[in-house]
Design a protein around this motif. Sequence first.
Motif, PDB file in Angstrom:
ATOM      1  N   LEU A  22       5.951   5.079  -3.770  1.00  0.00           N
ATOM      2  CA  LEU A  22       6.892   4.301  -4.525  1.00  0.00           C
ATOM      3  C   LEU A  22       8.388   5.686  -4.033  1.00  0.00           C
ATOM      4  N   MET A  23       7.916   7.148  -4.083  1.00  0.00           N
ATOM      5  CA  MET A  23       8.580   7.687  -3.175  1.00  0.00           C
ATOM      6  C   MET A  23       9.029   7.827  -1.924  1.00  0.00           C
ATOM      7  N   LEU A  24       8.075   7.350  -1.082  1.00  0.00           N
ATOM      8  CA  LEU A  24       7.488   7.478   0.326  1.00  0.00           C
ATOM      9  C   LEU A  24       8.235   6.712   0.883  1.00  0.00           C
ATOM     10  N   ARG A  25       8.203   5.429  -0.519  1.00  0.00           N
ATOM     11  CA  ARG A  25       8.997   3.428   0.479  1.00  0.00           C
ATOM     12  C   ARG A  25      10.862   4.482   0.319  1.00  0.00           C
ATOM     13  N   ASN A  26      11.174   5.347  -0.439  1.00  0.00           N
ATOM     14  CA  ASN A  26      12.381   5.554  -0.355  1.00  0.00           C
ATOM     15  C   ASN A  26      12.891   6.457   1.168  1.00  0.00           C
ATOM     16  N   SER A  27      11.856   7.481   0.526  1.00  0.00           N
ATOM     17  CA  SER A  27      12.067   8.240   2.314  1.00  0.00           C
ATOM     18  C   SER A  27      11.917   7.310   3.458  1.00  0.00           C
ATOM     19  N   PHE A  28      11.371   6.381   3.654  1.00  0.00           N
ATOM     20  CA  PHE A  28      11.051   5.846   5.077  1.00  0.00           C
ATOM     21  C   PHE A  28      11.829   5.069   4.406  1.00  0.00           C
ATOM     22  N   LYS A  29      12.975   3.906   3.535  1.00  0.00           N
ATOM     23  CA  LYS A  29      14.013   3.525   3.380  1.00  0.00           C
ATOM     24  C   LYS A  29      14.985   4.515   4.642  1.00  0.00           C
ATOM     25  N   GLU A  30      15.219   5.470   3.925  1.00  0.00           N
ATOM     26  CA  GLU A  30      16.278   6.534   4.193  1.00  0.00           C
ATOM     27  C   GLU A  30      16.505   6.472   5.260  1.00  0.00           C
ATOM     28  N   LEU A  31      15.022   7.049   6.270  1.00  0.00           N
ATOM     29  CA  LEU A  31      15.186   7.315   7.695  1.00  0.00           C
ATOM     30  C   LEU A  31      15.830   5.889   8.403  1.00  0.00           C
ATOM     31  N   ARG A  32      15.304   4.697   8.382  1.00  0.00           N
ATOM     32  CA  ARG A  32      15.421   3.128   8.611  1.00  0.00           C
ATOM     33  C   ARG A  32      17.300   2.697   8.840  1.00  0.00           C
ATOM     34  N   ILE A  66      -2.457  32.491  -6.972  1.00  0.00           N
ATOM     35  CA  ILE A  66      -1.676  31.545  -7.390  1.00  0.00           C
ATOM     36  C   ILE A  66      -1.008  31.888  -5.446  1.00  0.00           C
ATOM     37  N   HIS A  67       0.621  30.968  -5.724  1.00  0.00           N
ATOM     38  CA  HIS A  67       0.459  31.091  -4.215  1.00  0.00           C
ATOM     39  C   HIS A  67       1.560  30.004  -3.690  1.00  0.00           C
ATOM     40  N   PRO A  68       2.837  30.336  -3.280  1.00  0.00           N
ATOM     41  CA  PRO A  68       4.338  29.916  -3.167  1.00  0.00           C
ATOM     42  C   PRO A  68       4.571  28.595  -3.129  1.00  0.00           C
ATOM     43  N   LEU A  69       5.253  27.856  -4.101  1.00  0.00           N
ATOM     44  CA  LEU A  69       5.414  26.211  -4.221  1.00  0.00           C
ATOM     45  C   LEU A  69       6.936  25.974  -3.223  1.00  0.00           C
ATOM     46  N   LEU A  70       7.716  26.906  -3.637  1.00  0.00           N
ATOM     47  CA  LEU A  70       8.538  26.430  -2.378  1.00  0.00           C
ATOM     48  C   LEU A  70       9.031  25.235  -2.983  1.00  0.00           C
ATOM     49  N   VAL A  71       9.031  24.512  -3.812  1.00  0.00           N
ATOM     50  CA  VAL A  71       9.682  22.695  -4.244  1.00  0.00           C
ATOM     51  C   VAL A  71      10.402  22.929  -4.341  1.00  0.00           C
ATOM     52  N   GLY A  72      11.975  23.333  -5.027  1.00  0.00           N
ATOM     53  CA  GLY A  72      13.300  23.536  -5.230  1.00  0.00           C
ATOM     54  C   GLY A  72      14.197  23.551  -3.788  1.00  0.00           C
ATOM     55  N   LEU A  73      13.614  25.111  -2.507  1.00  0.00           N
ATOM     56  CA  LEU A  73      13.987  24.765  -1.336  1.00  0.00           C
ATOM     57  C   LEU A  73      13.497  23.129  -0.836  1.00  0.00           C
ATOM     58  N   SER A  74      12.010  22.747  -0.999  1.00  0.00           N
ATOM     59  CA  SER A  74      12.102  21.715  -0.107  1.00  0.00           C
ATOM     60  C   SER A  74      13.026  20.372  -0.374  1.00  0.00           C
ATOM     61  N   GLY A  75      13.471  20.619  -2.262  1.00  0.00           N
ATOM     62  CA  GLY A  75      14.055  18.994  -2.741  1.00  0.00           C
ATOM     63  C   GLY A  75      15.587  19.139  -1.885  1.00  0.00           C
ATOM     64  N   VAL A  76      16.076  20.614  -1.940  1.00  0.00           N
ATOM     65  CA  VAL A  76      17.563  21.016  -1.657  1.00  0.00           C
ATOM     66  C   VAL A  76      17.523  20.524  -0.758  1.00  0.00           C
ATOM     67  N   ILE A  77      16.609  21.137   0.610  1.00  0.00           N
ATOM     68  CA  ILE A  77      17.200  21.082   2.265  1.00  0.00           C
ATOM     69  C   ILE A  77      16.676  19.404   2.451  1.00  0.00           C
ATOM     70  N   LEU A  78      15.968  18.656   2.222  1.00  0.00           N
ATOM     71  CA  LEU A  78      15.417  17.367   2.306  1.00  0.00           C
ATOM     72  C   LEU A  78      15.841  16.566   1.520  1.00  0.00           C
ATOM     73  N   GLY A  79      16.377  16.720   0.174  1.00  0.00           N
ATOM     74  CA  GLY A  79      16.479  15.356  -0.470  1.00  0.00           C
ATOM     75  C   GLY A  79      15.591  14.636  -0.804  1.00  0.00           C
ATOM     76  N   VAL A  80      15.907  13.084  -0.613  1.00  0.00           N
ATOM     77  CA  VAL A  80      14.947  12.471  -0.698  1.00  0.00           C
ATOM     78  C   VAL A  80      13.886  12.378   0.455  1.00  0.00           C
ATOM     79  N   TYR A  81      13.929  13.026   1.107  1.00  0.00           N
ATOM     80  CA  TYR A  81      12.686  13.187   2.358  1.00  0.00           C
ATOM     81  C   TYR A  81      11.899  14.420   1.883  1.00  0.00           C
ATOM     82  N   ALA A  82      11.695  14.934   0.425  1.00  0.00           N
ATOM     83  CA  ALA A  82      10.819  15.997   0.560  1.00  0.00           C
ATOM     84  C   ALA A  82       9.952  15.449   0.102  1.00  0.00           C
ATOM     85  N   PRO A  83       9.255  14.101  -0.704  1.00  0.00           N
ATOM     86  CA  PRO A  83       8.309  13.362  -0.663  1.00  0.00           C
ATOM     87  C   PRO A  83       7.199  12.923   0.194  1.00  0.00           C
ATOM     88  N   LEU A  84       7.886  13.091   1.612  1.00  0.00           N
ATOM     89  CA  LEU A  84       7.543  12.801   2.829  1.00  0.00           C
ATOM     90  C   LEU A  84       7.481  13.779   3.169  1.00  0.00           C
TER      91      LEU A  84
END
Length: 207
Positions: A22-32, A66-84
Amino acid sequence: MHIPDGLLPLSICTIGYGATSLMLRNSFKELRKAKDLTQILPKISMVTAAFFIGTLINIPFPPTSIHPLLVGLSGVILGVYAPLSIFISLLFQAILFKHGGITTLGVNTFIFSLPALICYWSYNKIKILRNENLEILKNFIIGSLSTLLSVLIYSLLMAIYIPSYYNRAAELSALIFLIIAHIPLVLVEGLLFAFLLKSKKLQSVRF
Protein backbone atom coordinates in the motif's frame (compact mmCIF):
# COMPACT_ATOMS: atom_id res chain seq x y z
CA MET A 1 16.90 -4.12 13.50
CA HIS A 2 16.54 -6.47 10.53
CA ILE A 3 14.25 -9.44 11.14
CA PRO A 4 15.70 -12.50 9.34
CA ASP A 5 13.79 -15.24 7.56
CA GLY A 6 12.22 -17.90 9.75
CA LEU A 7 11.43 -15.85 12.87
CA LEU A 8 7.96 -14.58 11.93
CA PRO A 9 4.94 -16.69 10.95
CA LEU A 10 3.94 -16.62 7.30
CA SER A 11 0.71 -14.77 8.13
CA ILE A 12 2.64 -11.82 9.60
CA CYS A 13 5.05 -11.78 6.67
CA THR A 14 2.05 -11.65 4.33
CA ILE A 15 0.48 -8.78 6.29
CA GLY A 16 3.84 -7.00 6.19
CA TYR A 17 3.99 -7.28 2.42
CA GLY A 18 0.40 -6.09 2.20
CA ALA A 19 1.05 -2.97 4.29
CA THR A 20 4.27 -2.24 2.40
CA SER A 21 2.49 -2.72 -0.93
CA LEU A 22 0.00 0.00 0.00
CA MET A 23 2.85 2.38 0.82
CA LEU A 24 4.71 1.53 -2.39
CA ARG A 25 1.53 1.93 -4.40
CA ASN A 26 1.21 5.46 -3.07
CA SER A 27 4.86 6.16 -3.94
CA PHE A 28 4.41 4.96 -7.52
CA LYS A 29 1.14 6.86 -7.81
CA GLU A 30 2.98 10.08 -6.97
CA LEU A 31 5.77 9.18 -9.41
CA ARG A 32 3.25 8.76 -12.21
CA LYS A 33 1.80 12.20 -11.44
CA ALA A 34 5.23 13.85 -11.42
CA LYS A 35 6.04 16.06 -14.40
CA ASP A 36 9.83 15.80 -14.21
CA LEU A 37 11.34 12.54 -12.99
CA THR A 38 14.85 13.91 -13.51
CA GLN A 39 14.26 16.04 -10.41
CA ILE A 40 12.86 13.18 -8.34
CA LEU A 41 14.85 10.02 -9.11
CA PRO A 42 18.29 11.47 -8.23
CA LYS A 43 16.97 12.54 -4.80
CA ILE A 44 15.48 9.09 -4.18
CA SER A 45 18.76 7.48 -5.25
CA MET A 46 20.78 9.78 -2.98
CA VAL A 47 18.70 9.04 0.12
CA THR A 48 18.57 5.32 -0.72
CA ALA A 49 22.37 5.22 -0.85
CA ALA A 50 22.65 7.12 2.44
CA PHE A 51 20.13 4.81 4.13
CA PHE A 52 21.89 1.74 2.68
CA ILE A 53 25.33 2.82 3.94
CA GLY A 54 24.06 4.13 7.27
CA THR A 55 22.30 0.93 8.24
CA LEU A 56 25.42 -1.11 7.42
CA ILE A 57 27.48 0.77 10.02
CA ASN A 58 27.55 -1.39 13.15
CA ILE A 59 28.37 0.35 16.42
CA PRO A 60 29.40 -2.16 19.14
CA PHE A 61 27.24 -1.96 22.26
CA PRO A 62 28.08 -5.22 24.11
CA PRO A 63 26.49 -7.69 24.11
CA THR A 64 24.76 -6.34 20.99
CA SER A 65 25.37 -3.65 18.38
CA ILE A 66 23.37 -0.78 16.94
CA HIS A 67 23.43 1.12 13.67
CA PRO A 68 22.12 4.48 12.39
CA LEU A 69 18.52 4.32 11.18
CA LEU A 70 18.10 7.72 9.46
CA VAL A 71 14.34 7.18 9.51
CA GLY A 72 13.42 10.79 10.23
CA LEU A 73 15.71 12.27 7.58
CA SER A 74 14.52 9.76 4.97
CA GLY A 75 10.93 10.68 5.72
CA VAL A 76 11.31 14.44 5.79
CA ILE A 77 13.45 14.58 2.62
CA LEU A 78 11.52 12.10 0.47
CA GLY A 79 8.02 12.28 1.90
CA VAL A 80 5.74 9.76 0.19
CA TYR A 81 8.74 8.35 -1.69
CA ALA A 82 10.46 7.22 1.53
CA PRO A 83 8.93 3.68 1.50
CA LEU A 84 10.24 3.14 -2.04
CA SER A 85 13.74 4.21 -1.00
CA ILE A 86 13.67 2.05 2.13
CA PHE A 87 12.32 -0.99 0.27
CA ILE A 88 15.08 -0.83 -2.36
CA SER A 89 17.79 -0.42 0.28
CA LEU A 90 16.54 -3.32 2.40
CA LEU A 91 16.13 -5.54 -0.65
CA PHE A 92 19.76 -5.09 -1.63
CA GLN A 93 20.90 -5.57 1.95
CA ALA A 94 18.98 -8.84 2.17
CA ILE A 95 20.40 -10.10 -1.14
CA LEU A 96 24.00 -8.90 -0.82
CA PHE A 97 24.69 -9.11 2.91
CA LYS A 98 21.95 -11.37 4.32
CA HIS A 99 20.73 -8.54 6.55
CA GLY A 100 17.08 -9.32 7.09
CA GLY A 101 15.36 -11.70 4.72
CA ILE A 102 13.15 -11.96 1.67
CA THR A 103 10.09 -13.34 3.48
CA THR A 104 10.41 -10.59 6.10
CA LEU A 105 11.24 -7.81 3.62
CA GLY A 106 7.71 -6.43 3.80
CA VAL A 107 7.75 -6.33 7.60
CA ASN A 108 11.23 -4.78 7.73
CA THR A 109 10.21 -2.11 5.22
CA PHE A 110 7.10 -1.34 7.28
CA ILE A 111 9.18 -1.00 10.48
CA PHE A 112 11.15 1.86 8.93
CA SER A 113 8.58 3.32 6.53
CA LEU A 114 5.72 3.96 8.93
CA PRO A 115 7.85 6.13 11.27
CA ALA A 116 9.34 7.89 8.22
CA LEU A 117 5.88 8.84 6.95
CA ILE A 118 4.71 9.89 10.42
CA CYS A 119 7.83 12.06 10.71
CA TYR A 120 7.12 13.65 7.31
CA TRP A 121 3.50 14.36 8.26
CA SER A 122 4.40 15.70 11.72
CA TYR A 123 7.15 17.97 10.42
CA ASN A 124 4.86 19.55 7.84
CA LYS A 125 1.74 19.80 9.99
CA ILE A 126 3.18 21.02 13.29
CA LYS A 127 4.39 24.57 12.80
CA ILE A 128 6.03 26.78 15.43
CA LEU A 129 6.98 29.90 13.48
CA ARG A 130 7.65 32.57 16.10
CA ASN A 131 10.36 30.91 18.17
CA GLU A 132 13.43 29.36 16.58
CA ASN A 133 14.42 27.48 19.74
CA LEU A 134 10.98 25.90 19.99
CA GLU A 135 11.22 24.96 16.31
CA ILE A 136 14.53 23.21 16.98
CA LEU A 137 13.03 21.44 20.01
CA LYS A 138 10.04 20.34 17.92
CA ASN A 139 12.34 18.93 15.25
CA PHE A 140 14.46 17.17 17.87
CA ILE A 141 11.37 15.49 19.32
CA ILE A 142 10.06 14.47 15.89
CA GLY A 143 13.45 13.10 14.80
CA SER A 144 13.97 11.22 18.06
CA LEU A 145 10.49 9.73 18.15
CA SER A 146 10.69 8.52 14.55
CA THR A 147 13.81 6.50 15.39
CA LEU A 148 12.35 5.29 18.69
CA LEU A 149 9.14 4.19 16.97
CA SER A 150 11.11 1.94 14.59
CA VAL A 151 12.90 0.36 17.56
CA LEU A 152 9.65 -0.19 19.43
CA ILE A 153 7.79 -1.71 16.45
CA TYR A 154 10.70 -4.09 15.86
CA SER A 155 10.91 -5.03 19.55
CA LEU A 156 7.15 -5.55 19.84
CA LEU A 157 7.03 -7.88 16.85
CA MET A 158 9.99 -9.87 18.11
CA ALA A 159 8.51 -10.09 21.62
CA ILE A 160 5.16 -11.34 20.35
CA TYR A 161 6.55 -13.84 17.88
CA ILE A 162 9.54 -15.31 19.72
CA PRO A 163 9.87 -18.87 18.34
CA SER A 164 8.86 -21.58 20.80
CA TYR A 165 12.33 -23.16 20.69
CA TYR A 166 13.91 -19.94 22.04
CA ASN A 167 14.30 -19.13 25.73
CA ARG A 168 11.52 -16.56 26.03
CA ALA A 169 12.76 -14.95 29.25
CA ALA A 170 16.26 -14.54 27.82
CA GLU A 171 14.95 -13.12 24.56
CA LEU A 172 12.71 -10.60 26.32
CA SER A 173 15.65 -9.47 28.44
CA ALA A 174 17.71 -9.07 25.27
CA LEU A 175 14.95 -6.98 23.65
CA ILE A 176 14.75 -4.70 26.69
CA PHE A 177 18.52 -4.22 26.53
CA LEU A 178 18.23 -3.54 22.79
CA ILE A 179 15.76 -0.71 23.45
CA ILE A 180 18.03 0.74 26.14
CA ALA A 181 21.05 0.45 23.83
CA HIS A 182 19.24 2.49 21.19
CA ILE A 183 18.44 5.42 23.50
CA PRO A 184 21.77 7.20 22.75
CA LEU A 185 21.16 6.66 19.03
CA VAL A 186 17.61 8.04 19.37
CA LEU A 187 18.99 11.21 20.98
CA VAL A 188 21.81 11.60 18.45
CA GLU A 189 19.48 11.17 15.48
CA GLY A 190 17.07 13.65 17.05
CA LEU A 191 19.86 16.23 17.32
CA LEU A 192 21.05 15.46 13.79
CA PHE A 193 17.52 15.84 12.47
CA ALA A 194 16.95 19.12 14.31
CA PHE A 195 20.13 20.87 13.24
CA LEU A 196 20.33 19.56 9.68
CA LEU A 197 16.85 20.90 9.04
CA LYS A 198 18.13 24.39 9.78
CA SER A 199 20.25 24.08 6.65
CA LYS A 200 18.84 25.89 3.62
CA LYS A 201 20.66 23.42 1.37
CA LEU A 202 18.81 20.49 2.93
CA GLN A 203 15.52 22.34 2.72
CA SER A 204 16.13 22.88 -0.99
CA VAL A 205 16.30 19.14 -1.75
CA ARG A 206 13.10 18.25 0.12
CA PHE A 207 9.92 17.38 -1.74
